[in-house]
Design a protein around this motif. Structure first.
Motif: not given
Lengths: 115, 110
Positions: A13-36
């Motif tokens: 990405l260039k500085t100032g641009q926007s984007m969306t990261l998608l996470c999909a799970q098929d295990m019917n989990h209640e909890y989801m997390y994003w880490y860096r």
């Protein structure tokens, strides 16, 4: 059964641009997390969700937003990317911990570079 | 102070050696503890849970000391394939967060 799937796997990405990261799970989990993950810093929690329609801040939430409109999806948004957001991003999901949930399952990661 | 702290290493040991890592945590309300393994440029994967009574899985032994607030991982008869980063993980009873330590790098040499 795909487990946890992240898209995209790489992005520049260039500085100032926007984007969306998608996470999909098929295990019917209640909890989801994003880490860096940055060198020498381990995994740091950005945001997490304990169920559809709910989100909460983690250790390093600034500059990020999230949404959990569907149970199986957890989106991470960068509204105005900065070079400090160059990192590897991991999504994870699990069952509730008080319901015996233990193991967190991770996606393969998204390598993001902001120039 | 970080909630979960680990010695970053790297630990460089010969094949067949025994190696141990420690991890300390700051919140006494911590509920559950785990060790994860992460290979270079890959996602973390669960290695083993850590129980108060201590538990063993083949060459791996995990211990929990609640009084001193640390957990440990012992690897016996190390193999080349054990080379990886080992992450200490803590889940708090009062929250739903999974907190990772920064990881300990282990390198096994022939």
């Amino acid at each position: 059964n795909a487990g946890v799937t992240q898209t995209p796997k790489f992005r520049v990405l260039k500085t100032g641009q926007s984007m969306t990261l998608l996470c999909a799970q098929d295990m019917n989990h209640e909890y989801m997390y994003w880490y860096r993950q940055d060198p020498g810093m381990g995994l740091r929690l950005i945001h997490y969700s304990v169920g559809e329609g709910t989100t909460a801040k983690g250790e390093v939430p600034d500059g990020y937003n999230v949404s959990r409109l569907k149970k199986q999806n957890f989106l991470l948004g960068l509204e105005s990317a900065a070079p400090s957001q160059t990192s590897v991003y991991f999504c994870a999901s699990s069952y509730p911990h008080n319901a015996g949930g233990t193991e967190a399952f991770f996606g393969q990661g998204t390598r993001l570079t902001v120039v | 102070r970080k909630e979960v702290e680990q010695d970053p290493g790297p630990f460089n040991v010969p094949e067949g050696a025994t190696v141990a890592f420690n991890c300390t945590y700051s919140n006494s309300a911590s509920q559950s503890f785990f060790w994860y393994r992460q290979d270079c440029r890959k996602e973390p994967k669960l290695l083993m849970s850590v129980y108060s009574s201590g538990n063993e899985d083949g060459r791996f032994t995990a211990q929990l000391n609640r009084a001193s607030q640390y957990i440990s991982l012992l690897i016996r008869d190390s193999k080349l394939s054990d080379s990886a980063t080992y992450l200490c993980v803590v889940i708090y009873s009062s929250a739903s967060k999974i907190i990772f330590g920064s990881g300990t790098r282990l390198s096994i040499r022939p």
